[in-house]
Design a protein around this motif. Structure first.
Motif, PDB file in Angstrom:
ATOM      1  N   LYS A 110       0.843  -1.199   0.000  1.00  0.00           N
ATOM      2  CA  LYS A 110       0.000   0.000   0.000  1.00  0.00           C
ATOM      3  C   LYS A 110       0.875   1.244   0.000  1.00  0.00           C
ATOM      4  CE  LYS A 110      -0.671   0.744   5.004  1.00  0.00           C
ATOM      5  NZ  LYS A 110      -1.673   0.950   6.064  1.00  0.00           N
ATOM      6  N   THR A 111       0.315   2.325  -0.498  1.00  0.00           N
ATOM      7  CA  THR A 111       1.054   3.581  -0.589  1.00  0.00           C
ATOM      8  C   THR A 111       0.260   4.704   0.054  1.00  0.00           C
ATOM      9  OG1 THR A 111       2.133   2.934  -2.654  1.00  0.00           O
ATOM     10  CG2 THR A 111       2.081   5.277  -2.142  1.00  0.00           C
ATOM     11  N   THR A 112       0.941   5.501   0.849  1.00  0.00           N
ATOM     12  CA  THR A 112       0.371   6.727   1.389  1.00  0.00           C
ATOM     13  C   THR A 112       1.124   7.908   0.785  1.00  0.00           C
ATOM     14  OG1 THR A 112      -0.225   5.668   3.496  1.00  0.00           O
ATOM     15  CG2 THR A 112      -0.088   8.082   3.469  1.00  0.00           C
ATOM     16  N   ILE A 113       0.404   8.804   0.147  1.00  0.00           N
ATOM     17  CA  ILE A 113       1.015  10.005  -0.424  1.00  0.00           C
ATOM     18  C   ILE A 113       0.803  11.159   0.544  1.00  0.00           C
ATOM     19  CG2 ILE A 113       1.009  11.615  -2.358  1.00  0.00           C
ATOM     20  CD1 ILE A 113       0.050   9.360  -4.137  1.00  0.00           C
ATOM     21  N   VAL A 114       1.893  11.795   0.929  1.00  0.00           N
ATOM     22  CA  VAL A 114       1.849  12.879   1.915  1.00  0.00           C
ATOM     23  C   VAL A 114       2.316  14.179   1.276  1.00  0.00           C
ATOM     24  CG1 VAL A 114       2.124  11.311   3.869  1.00  0.00           C
ATOM     25  CG2 VAL A 114       4.155  12.296   2.786  1.00  0.00           C
ATOM     26  N   SER A 115       2.211  15.253   2.036  1.00  0.00           N
ATOM     27  CA  SER A 115       2.470  16.572   1.461  1.00  0.00           C
ATOM     28  C   SER A 115       3.945  16.951   1.449  1.00  0.00           C
ATOM     29  CB  SER A 115       1.685  17.640   2.239  1.00  0.00           C
ATOM     30  OG  SER A 115       2.077  17.640   3.609  1.00  0.00           O
ATOM     31  N   ASP A 116       4.744  16.387   2.362  1.00  0.00           N
ATOM     32  CA  ASP A 116       6.129  16.850   2.463  1.00  0.00           C
ATOM     33  C   ASP A 116       7.028  15.795   3.108  1.00  0.00           C
ATOM     34  OD1 ASP A 116       6.012  17.215   5.451  1.00  0.00           O
ATOM     35  OD2 ASP A 116       4.548  18.742   4.890  1.00  0.00           O
ATOM     36  N   MET A 117       8.333  16.062   3.098  1.00  0.00           N
ATOM     37  CA  MET A 117       9.322  15.125   3.613  1.00  0.00           C
ATOM     38  C   MET A 117       9.201  14.924   5.120  1.00  0.00           C
ATOM     39  SD  MET A 117      11.239  13.913   1.150  1.00  0.00           S
ATOM     40  CE  MET A 117      12.858  13.498   1.775  1.00  0.00           C
ATOM     41  N   HIS A 118       8.884  15.992   5.842  1.00  0.00           N
ATOM     42  CA  HIS A 118       8.778  15.886   7.301  1.00  0.00           C
ATOM     43  C   HIS A 118       7.662  14.917   7.695  1.00  0.00           C
ATOM     44  CE1 HIS A 118      11.710  19.024   8.016  1.00  0.00           C
ATOM     45  NE2 HIS A 118      11.059  19.840   7.207  1.00  0.00           N
ATOM     46  N   THR A 119       6.530  15.016   7.001  1.00  0.00           N
ATOM     47  CA  THR A 119       5.418  14.107   7.281  1.00  0.00           C
ATOM     48  C   THR A 119       5.814  12.677   6.946  1.00  0.00           C
ATOM     49  OG1 THR A 119       3.855  15.885   6.790  1.00  0.00           O
ATOM     50  CG2 THR A 119       2.980  13.632   6.833  1.00  0.00           C
ATOM     51  N   ARG A 120       6.486  12.494   5.827  1.00  0.00           N
ATOM     52  CA  ARG A 120       6.951  11.158   5.434  1.00  0.00           C
ATOM     53  C   ARG A 120       7.800  10.534   6.533  1.00  0.00           C
ATOM     54  NH1 ARG A 120      11.436  10.346   0.657  1.00  0.00           N
ATOM     55  NH2 ARG A 120      10.294   8.793  -0.552  1.00  0.00           N
ATOM     56  N   LYS A 121       8.801  11.265   7.002  1.00  0.00           N
ATOM     57  CA  LYS A 121       9.721  10.718   8.003  1.00  0.00           C
ATOM     58  C   LYS A 121       9.026  10.469   9.337  1.00  0.00           C
ATOM     59  CE  LYS A 121      12.823  13.946   7.424  1.00  0.00           C
ATOM     60  NZ  LYS A 121      14.081  14.723   7.634  1.00  0.00           N
ATOM     61  N   LYS A 122       8.115  11.360   9.706  1.00  0.00           N
ATOM     62  CA  LYS A 122       7.384  11.175  10.959  1.00  0.00           C
ATOM     63  C   LYS A 122       6.548   9.901  10.916  1.00  0.00           C
ATOM     64  CE  LYS A 122       4.027  13.410  14.026  1.00  0.00           C
ATOM     65  NZ  LYS A 122       3.169  14.621  14.233  1.00  0.00           N
ATOM     66  N   MET A 123       5.830   9.689   9.810  1.00  0.00           N
ATOM     67  CA  MET A 123       4.984   8.504   9.690  1.00  0.00           C
ATOM     68  C   MET A 123       5.820   7.221   9.652  1.00  0.00           C
ATOM     69  SD  MET A 123       1.960   9.632   7.041  1.00  0.00           S
ATOM     70  CE  MET A 123       1.185   8.015   7.190  1.00  0.00           C
ATOM     71  N   MET A 124       6.934   7.257   8.934  1.00  0.00           N
ATOM     72  CA  MET A 124       7.814   6.101   8.889  1.00  0.00           C
ATOM     73  C   MET A 124       8.340   5.767  10.281  1.00  0.00           C
ATOM     74  SD  MET A 124       9.828   7.082   5.372  1.00  0.00           S
ATOM     75  CE  MET A 124      11.073   5.807   5.432  1.00  0.00           C
ATOM     76  N   GLY A 125       8.744   6.789  11.009  1.00  0.00           N
ATOM     77  CA  GLY A 125       9.270   6.581  12.355  1.00  0.00           C
ATOM     78  C   GLY A 125       8.231   6.039  13.315  1.00  0.00           C
ATOM     79  N   GLN A 126       7.004   6.511  13.192  1.00  0.00           N
ATOM     80  CA  GLN A 126       5.936   6.048  14.078  1.00  0.00           C
ATOM     81  C   GLN A 126       5.580   4.593  13.821  1.00  0.00           C
ATOM     82  OE1 GLN A 126       2.982   9.057  13.188  1.00  0.00           O
ATOM     83  NE2 GLN A 126       3.474  10.233  15.031  1.00  0.00           N
ATOM     84  N   GLU A 127       5.586   4.181  12.549  1.00  0.00           N
ATOM     85  CA  GLU A 127       5.194   2.811  12.221  1.00  0.00           C
ATOM     86  C   GLU A 127       6.305   1.800  12.494  1.00  0.00           C
ATOM     87  OE1 GLU A 127       3.039   0.233   8.674  1.00  0.00           O
ATOM     88  OE2 GLU A 127       3.214   2.407   8.502  1.00  0.00           O
ATOM     89  N   ALA A 128       7.538   2.263  12.509  1.00  0.00           N
ATOM     90  CA  ALA A 128       8.686   1.355  12.607  1.00  0.00           C
ATOM     91  C   ALA A 128       8.925   0.890  14.039  1.00  0.00           C
ATOM     92  CB  ALA A 128       9.932   2.040  12.063  1.00  0.00           C
ATOM     93  N   ASP A 129       8.028   0.061  14.554  1.00  0.00           N
ATOM     94  CA  ASP A 129       8.222  -0.435  15.918  1.00  0.00           C
ATOM     95  C   ASP A 129       9.318  -1.489  16.000  1.00  0.00           C
ATOM     96  OD1 ASP A 129       6.708  -2.263  14.469  1.00  0.00           O
ATOM     97  OD2 ASP A 129       5.384  -2.764  16.138  1.00  0.00           O
ATOM     98  N   GLY A 130       9.766  -2.006  14.845  1.00  0.00           N
ATOM     99  CA  GLY A 130      10.829  -3.007  14.836  1.00  0.00           C
ATOM    100  C   GLY A 130      12.213  -2.438  14.622  1.00  0.00           C
ATOM    101  N   GLY A 131      12.315  -1.142  14.367  1.00  0.00           N
ATOM    102  CA  GLY A 131      13.617  -0.508  14.209  1.00  0.00           C
ATOM    103  C   GLY A 131      13.866   0.004  12.806  1.00  0.00           C
ATOM    104  N   PHE A 132      15.116   0.435  12.576  1.00  0.00           N
ATOM    105  CA  PHE A 132      15.512   1.110  11.347  1.00  0.00           C
ATOM    106  C   PHE A 132      16.743   0.439  10.748  1.00  0.00           C
ATOM    107  CE2 PHE A 132      13.650   4.107  14.334  1.00  0.00           C
ATOM    108  CZ  PHE A 132      12.661   4.724  13.583  1.00  0.00           C
ATOM    109  N   VAL A 133      16.735   0.292   9.424  1.00  0.00           N
ATOM    110  CA  VAL A 133      17.876  -0.271   8.707  1.00  0.00           C
ATOM    111  C   VAL A 133      18.245   0.684   7.586  1.00  0.00           C
ATOM    112  CG1 VAL A 133      18.719  -2.186   7.291  1.00  0.00           C
ATOM    113  CG2 VAL A 133      17.169  -2.637   9.210  1.00  0.00           C
ATOM    114  N   ALA A 134      19.538   1.020   7.477  1.00  0.00           N
ATOM    115  CA  ALA A 134      20.014   1.873   6.391  1.00  0.00           C
ATOM    116  C   ALA A 134      20.857   1.053   5.436  1.00  0.00           C
ATOM    117  CB  ALA A 134      20.822   3.039   6.935  1.00  0.00           C
ATOM    118  N   MET A 135      20.362   0.871   4.218  1.00  0.00           N
ATOM    119  CA  MET A 135      21.130   0.275   3.136  1.00  0.00           C
ATOM    120  C   MET A 135      21.863   1.397   2.390  1.00  0.00           C
ATOM    121  SD  MET A 135      18.784  -2.809   1.614  1.00  0.00           S
ATOM    122  CE  MET A 135      17.712  -1.703   0.697  1.00  0.00           C
ATOM    123  N   PRO A 136      22.657   1.075   1.378  1.00  0.00           N
ATOM    124  CA  PRO A 136      23.304   2.136   0.606  1.00  0.00           C
ATOM    125  C   PRO A 136      22.310   3.133   0.024  1.00  0.00           C
ATOM    126  CG  PRO A 136      24.370   0.058   0.148  1.00  0.00           C
ATOM    127  CD  PRO A 136      23.165  -0.257   1.004  1.00  0.00           C
ATOM    128  N   GLY A 137      22.736   4.373  -0.019  1.00  0.00           N
ATOM    129  CA  GLY A 137      21.917   5.447  -0.552  1.00  0.00           C
ATOM    130  C   GLY A 137      22.711   6.733  -0.566  1.00  0.00           C
TER     131      GLY A 137
END
Length: 224
Positions: A110-137
């Motif tokens: 599923k996809t949620t389209i938001v208005s800006d980057m801050h909202t994107r990061k906030k929502m990702m952080g709230q849903e990520a109860d299992g933690g964060f992984v950074a691959m190359p980027g």
């Protein structure tokens, strides 16, 4: 949330494939393993590059995927299936790409389209109860993982943070962090907020065994 799912893991990564096929292979392996271990995925919502690779690997193996993308980036980080197949062939030949130009594909969860980057990061952080992984980027990936690391340092959360160091991608960055510690800008304790993994299996192991270090700030964010 999918029934029986353990937790949702946020993966930060590039919307390009990078110059090495090893990055794409590791992203596929991580996505497949997350699904196999019953972890969900929340990510930046792109279908191109490593973003699309890890999302499709989770989704095609029956896993939960939630992409969150700002409206302004839909035409930059989304591509239809025909484009994705072309890009996959190109990257195996070492061709750089960043060609998402069309509509949102349907098999990336599923996809949620938001208005800006801050909202994107906030929502990702709230849903990520299992933690964060950074691959190359690139810049965005580094900014995202450093922000959630700072959140942990300040006591906003104590979730796992893992650098997936594929084929030595983060070696120099890890050396830089060690220099920052040596020069007194990060404490030895706070250095251990971020853990390092070199395989998909190790990523899962680090997520499951992670313990937030002592000595972090314990600020009250309830009124924020």
């Amino acid at each position: 949330m999918k029934e029986g799912m353990k937790k949702t893991v946020c993966v930060f990564c590039g919307s390009s494939y990078g110059s090495k096929p090893a990055y794409t292979a590791a992203a596929t392996e991580l996505g497949e393993l997350l699904a196999k271990k019953n972890y969900g995925l929340v990510y930046g919502g792109g279908t191109t590059g490593l973003m699309g690779t890890v999302a499709k690997a989770v989704s095609s193996n029956g896993g939960y995927v939630h992409g969150i993308i700002p409206s302004a980036l839909v035409t930059k980080e989304r591509a239809d299936e025909s484009k994705i197949e072309e890009i996959n062939k190109e990257v195996m030949q070492g061709v750089s790409n960043h060609k998402g130009t069309t509509f949102i594909a349907e098999n990336y969860g599923k996809t949620t389209i938001v208005s800006d980057m801050h909202t994107r990061k906030k929502m990702m952080g709230q849903e990520a109860d299992g933690g964060f992984v950074a691959m190359p980027g690139g810049y965005g990936t580094l900014e995202e993982v450093m922000e959630v690391t700072t959140w942990s340092q300040l006591g906003i959360h104590q979730k796992p943070i893992i650098l997936f160091n594929i084929d030595g991608f983060y070696d120099k960055f890890i050396t830089f962090l060690e220099e920052v510690v040596f020069n007194g800008f990060i404490s030895e304790t706070h250095k251990d907020i971020v853990h390092i993994a070199t395989t998909a299996e190790e990523v899962i192991e680090k997520l499951e065994m992670y313990v937030a270090p002592e000595g972090r700030f314990n600020l009250d964010w309830s009124s924020q």
